[in-house]
Design a protein around this motif. Structure first.
Motif, mmCIF file in Angstrom:
data_model
loop_
_atom_site.group_PDB
_atom_site.id
_atom_site.type_symbol
_atom_site.label_atom_id
_atom_site.label_comp_id
_atom_site.label_asym_id
_atom_site.label_seq_id
_atom_site.Cartn_x
_atom_site.Cartn_y
_atom_site.Cartn_z
ATOM 1 N N GLY A 110 0.798 -1.217 0.000
ATOM 2 C CA GLY A 110 0.000 0.000 0.000
ATOM 3 C C GLY A 110 0.826 1.259 0.000
ATOM 4 N N CYS A 111 0.241 2.316 0.547
ATOM 5 C CA CYS A 111 0.837 3.653 0.546
ATOM 6 C C CYS A 111 2.224 3.617 1.207
ATOM 7 N N SER A 112 3.244 4.102 0.490
ATOM 8 C CA SER A 112 4.623 3.998 0.979
ATOM 9 C C SER A 112 4.843 4.773 2.271
ATOM 10 N N SER A 113 4.243 5.964 2.398
ATOM 11 C CA SER A 113 4.441 6.744 3.622
ATOM 12 C C SER A 113 3.802 6.054 4.823
ATOM 13 N N VAL A 114 2.668 5.395 4.612
ATOM 14 C CA VAL A 114 2.007 4.674 5.698
ATOM 15 C C VAL A 114 2.781 3.404 6.036
ATOM 16 N N LEU A 115 3.384 2.773 5.042
ATOM 17 C CA LEU A 115 4.219 1.601 5.310
ATOM 18 C C LEU A 115 5.370 1.965 6.237
ATOM 19 N N ARG A 116 5.948 3.144 6.032
ATOM 20 C CA ARG A 116 7.044 3.572 6.909
ATOM 21 C C ARG A 116 6.549 3.787 8.333
ATOM 22 N N ARG A 117 5.346 4.355 8.467
ATOM 23 C CA ARG A 117 4.780 4.536 9.815
ATOM 24 C C ARG A 117 4.479 3.184 10.454
ATOM 25 N N ALA A 118 4.038 2.242 9.640
ATOM 26 C CA ALA A 118 3.767 0.896 10.163
ATOM 27 C C ALA A 118 5.056 0.235 10.657
ATOM 28 N N ASP A 119 6.154 0.491 9.956
ATOM 29 C CA ASP A 119 7.448 -0.043 10.402
ATOM 30 C C ASP A 119 7.765 0.415 11.823
ATOM 31 N N ASP A 120 7.442 1.674 12.127
ATOM 32 C CA ASP A 120 7.714 2.218 13.455
ATOM 33 C C ASP A 120 6.924 1.485 14.541
ATOM 34 N N LEU A 121 5.776 0.925 14.158
ATOM 35 C CA LEU A 121 4.943 0.188 15.110
ATOM 36 C C LEU A 121 5.294 -1.296 15.146
ATOM 37 N N ARG A 158 -0.854 1.713 23.967
ATOM 38 C CA ARG A 158 -0.842 3.166 23.825
ATOM 39 C C ARG A 158 -0.153 3.632 22.533
ATOM 40 N N PRO A 159 0.978 3.028 22.115
ATOM 41 C CA PRO A 159 1.615 3.496 20.883
ATOM 42 C C PRO A 159 0.740 3.347 19.633
ATOM 43 N N HIS A 160 -0.332 2.536 19.710
ATOM 44 C CA HIS A 160 -1.196 2.334 18.549
ATOM 45 C C HIS A 160 -2.352 3.326 18.503
ATOM 46 N N ALA A 161 -2.419 4.254 19.463
ATOM 47 C CA ALA A 161 -3.561 5.158 19.570
ATOM 48 C C ALA A 161 -3.644 6.148 18.419
ATOM 49 N N SER A 162 -2.590 6.276 17.639
ATOM 50 C CA SER A 162 -2.629 7.179 16.483
ATOM 51 C C SER A 162 -2.997 6.441 15.207
ATOM 52 N N TRP A 163 -3.538 5.254 15.365
ATOM 53 C CA TRP A 163 -3.745 4.339 14.238
ATOM 54 C C TRP A 163 -5.209 3.928 14.170
ATOM 55 N N THR A 164 -5.672 3.574 12.994
ATOM 56 C CA THR A 164 -6.992 2.973 12.843
ATOM 57 C C THR A 164 -6.853 1.754 11.947
ATOM 58 N N CYS A 165 -7.521 0.670 12.287
ATOM 59 C CA CYS A 165 -7.414 -0.536 11.464
ATOM 60 C C CYS A 165 -8.748 -1.265 11.429
ATOM 61 N N THR A 166 -9.000 -1.895 10.301
ATOM 62 C CA THR A 166 -10.259 -2.592 10.066
ATOM 63 C C THR A 166 -9.944 -3.947 9.460
ATOM 64 N N GLY A 167 -10.304 -5.013 10.160
ATOM 65 C CA GLY A 167 -9.986 -6.357 9.693
ATOM 66 C C GLY A 167 -11.223 -7.217 9.521
ATOM 67 N N ALA A 168 -11.149 -8.154 8.571
ATOM 68 C CA ALA A 168 -12.233 -9.109 8.355
ATOM 69 C C ALA A 168 -11.639 -10.496 8.177
ATOM 70 N N PRO A 169 -12.210 -11.502 8.851
ATOM 71 C CA PRO A 169 -11.684 -12.861 8.717
ATOM 72 C C PRO A 169 -12.026 -13.443 7.351
ATOM 73 N N ILE A 170 -11.173 -14.344 6.877
ATOM 74 C CA ILE A 170 -11.436 -15.111 5.662
ATOM 75 C C ILE A 170 -11.408 -16.580 6.064
ATOM 76 N N THR A 171 -12.500 -17.272 5.813
ATOM 77 C CA THR A 171 -12.610 -18.671 6.211
ATOM 78 C C THR A 171 -12.600 -19.573 4.979
ATOM 79 N N ASP A 172 -12.212 -20.814 5.202
ATOM 80 C CA ASP A 172 -12.168 -21.805 4.125
ATOM 81 C C ASP A 172 -13.596 -22.271 3.850
ATOM 82 N N PRO A 173 -14.109 -22.078 2.632
ATOM 83 C CA PRO A 173 -15.499 -22.484 2.354
ATOM 84 C C PRO A 173 -15.704 -23.987 2.422
ATOM 85 N N ARG A 174 -14.633 -24.766 2.425
ATOM 86 C CA ARG A 174 -14.773 -26.220 2.490
ATOM 87 C C ARG A 174 -15.141 -26.704 3.887
#
Length: 457
Positions: free
Chosen positions: A117-128, A166-182
């Protein structure tokens, strides 16, 4: 403040800073055991309580080694999510740079496998430390869009100080599970993350829709593999006398002769060629096929004898039933729904009617069609050991229930009233816990695993 923690999903960008301040106050008060200005959202409160019990440091988390490059590559190659990366990229990365997001794909353990994704955000993610190979499970970094989705097996948006660390308080994240349909097995989580200002209330629906699209693509691939197996097996079955069927390595039926069609056969975890006893078929002989097995059913009856059944729900994400008897033993990994139903039957040995189970599962005694459909699926692999009217384990079977030492850790994904009541059973407090009372989770509606609506047989 004008907003409660429950309003976060409805906020506009103008409200983000004010909401972040409010959530910081809520987090600080709750972790200090004080009265918060407003209660956290139920999904966040439940996660905070789990994380507190696990001993995660709210300032630094729990140090977990980042996987080496070879192990990351091995997990990538083994993960079925590799097949749907193009779907995830097309659905999520097309706007990631513009929206200042990154896409993260983690496995069922919460380990980050892919990150783009976004290169500047990837760098911020590295810090976390939000990097490939990192452990982003709740037990390492607390409440977050990856780890919390792994535990609850539901889409979740975690905003600002809803993160446990606390260090993650400047962050927002949204996740969704992926399950095996079998088989309903959790494969991992796809997550969209970025700085606070990138938060948008529509992100949750967006990520969930793309995760469902990925599951649909996996389902298409599975059907195609069954067609290939059917083309190989059909000529073989046409020359056989007796009862036989061809199944893939997960037990899904491709072709059958001399016996009624059944969609899936429960197979042992380590099936090998030769003679064996299968839960739903009895004595059989097994031969390998490209992409599956040829199973011939023996005519000899299965001898009756004492049966020991172990229902293991101690793990927060993986549950199983093991059956042992005169003909040997076998185990079957359970889907979340089947784990709930069998737990309810194990603690109610006298049995439960369909309406009682519907009340236990959905708080709605009228939802008997869904219960009967699920019990019909369970009986495909456990039918020899179950009775119905009411549903119960056979009296001749010895049933051993293995559950977490702390009732609060019981089936953490479950919203079933019968399970949530069990979580509130009396317990000894041996570690830190939330000062706020637990808020019962309210089911938001059942999503059946399939369209089947079978009746008692």
């Amino acid at each position: 403040m004008g907003h409660s923690a429950k309003d976060v999903g409805q906020l506009t960008a103008h409200d983000v800073e004010r909401a972040a301040r409010l959530l910081s106050e809520v987090r600080s008060a709750t972790l200090a055991g004080q009265r918060a200005p407003v209660p956290p959202r139920p999904v966040i409160e439940a996660s905070w309580e789990r994380v507190l019990r696990s001993g995660v440091d709210p300032e630094h988390g729990v140090r977990a080694d980042v996987l080496g490059r070879d192990e990351i590559e091995r997990r990538r190659q083994d993960s079925p999510l590799r097949q749907v990366l193009p779907v995830l990229r097309e659905g999520l990365l097309s706007v990631a740079d513009v929206a200042r997001h990154i896409m993260v794909v983690a496995d069922a353990d919460g380990r980050v496998l892919w990150r783009e994704g976004c290169s500047s955000v990837l760098r911020r993610a590295d810090d976390l430390g939000f990097e490939p190979g990192a452990d982003w499970g709740e037990g390492a970094v607390g409440t977050n869009g990856v780890g919390t989705a792994v535990v609850t097996r539901r889409p979740v948006q975690v905003f600002a100080s809803e993160h446990f660390l606390r260090p993650h308080a400047s962050w927002t994240c949204t996740g969704a599970p992926i399950t095996d349909p079998r088989d309903g097995r959790l494969l991992g989580v796809v997550d969209i993350s970025g700085p606070l200002e990138t938060m948008h209330p529509a992100t949750l629906a967006w990520v969930e829709a793309v995760a469902k699209l990925a599951e649909a693509r996996l389902r298409e691939a599975h059907l195609a593999s069954l067609e290939r197996l059917r083309a190989v097996a059909a000529p073989l079955l046409a020359r056989l006398v007796g009862r036989a069927l061809a199944v893939d390595t997960d037990g899904w039926t491709a072709a059958v002769t001399g016996m009624p069609y059944t969609g899936r056969v429960a197979l042992p975890a380590s099936l090998t060629p030769g003679s064996c006893v299968l839960p739903s078929l009895g004595p059989c002989t097994v031969e390998p096929l490209p992409g599956g097995w040829l199973i011939r059913r023996a005519e000899a009856p299965t001898p009756a004898g004492a049966t020991h059944i172990v229902l293991d729900v101690t793990h927060p994400r993986r549950w199983s039933v093991t059956v042992s008897g005169e003909m040997g033993s076998w185990s079957h990994e359970l889907s979340p729904r089947h784990a709930e139903l069998l737990y309810l039957l194990a603690v109610n040995r006298s049995g439960r009617t369909a309406s009682a189970l519907a009340a236990d599962m959905f708080d709605d005694p009228a939802r008997t069609v869904t219960v009967r459909a699920e019990m019909s699926r369970i009986r495909r692999y456990l039918g020899a050991f179950l009775e119905h009217r009411p549903y119960r384990f056979r009296e001749s079977a010895e049933v051993e229930l293995r559950s977490p030492e702390d009732p609060r850790d019981l089936l953490p994904h479950s919203l079933a009233p019968g399970v949530t009541r069990a979580r509130r059973a009396p317990r000894l407090t041996t570690g830190p816990s939330l000062a706020l009372p637990l808020v019962p989770l309210v089911p938001r509606g059942d999503v059946p695993d399939a369209t089947e609506s079978g009746q008692d047989t």
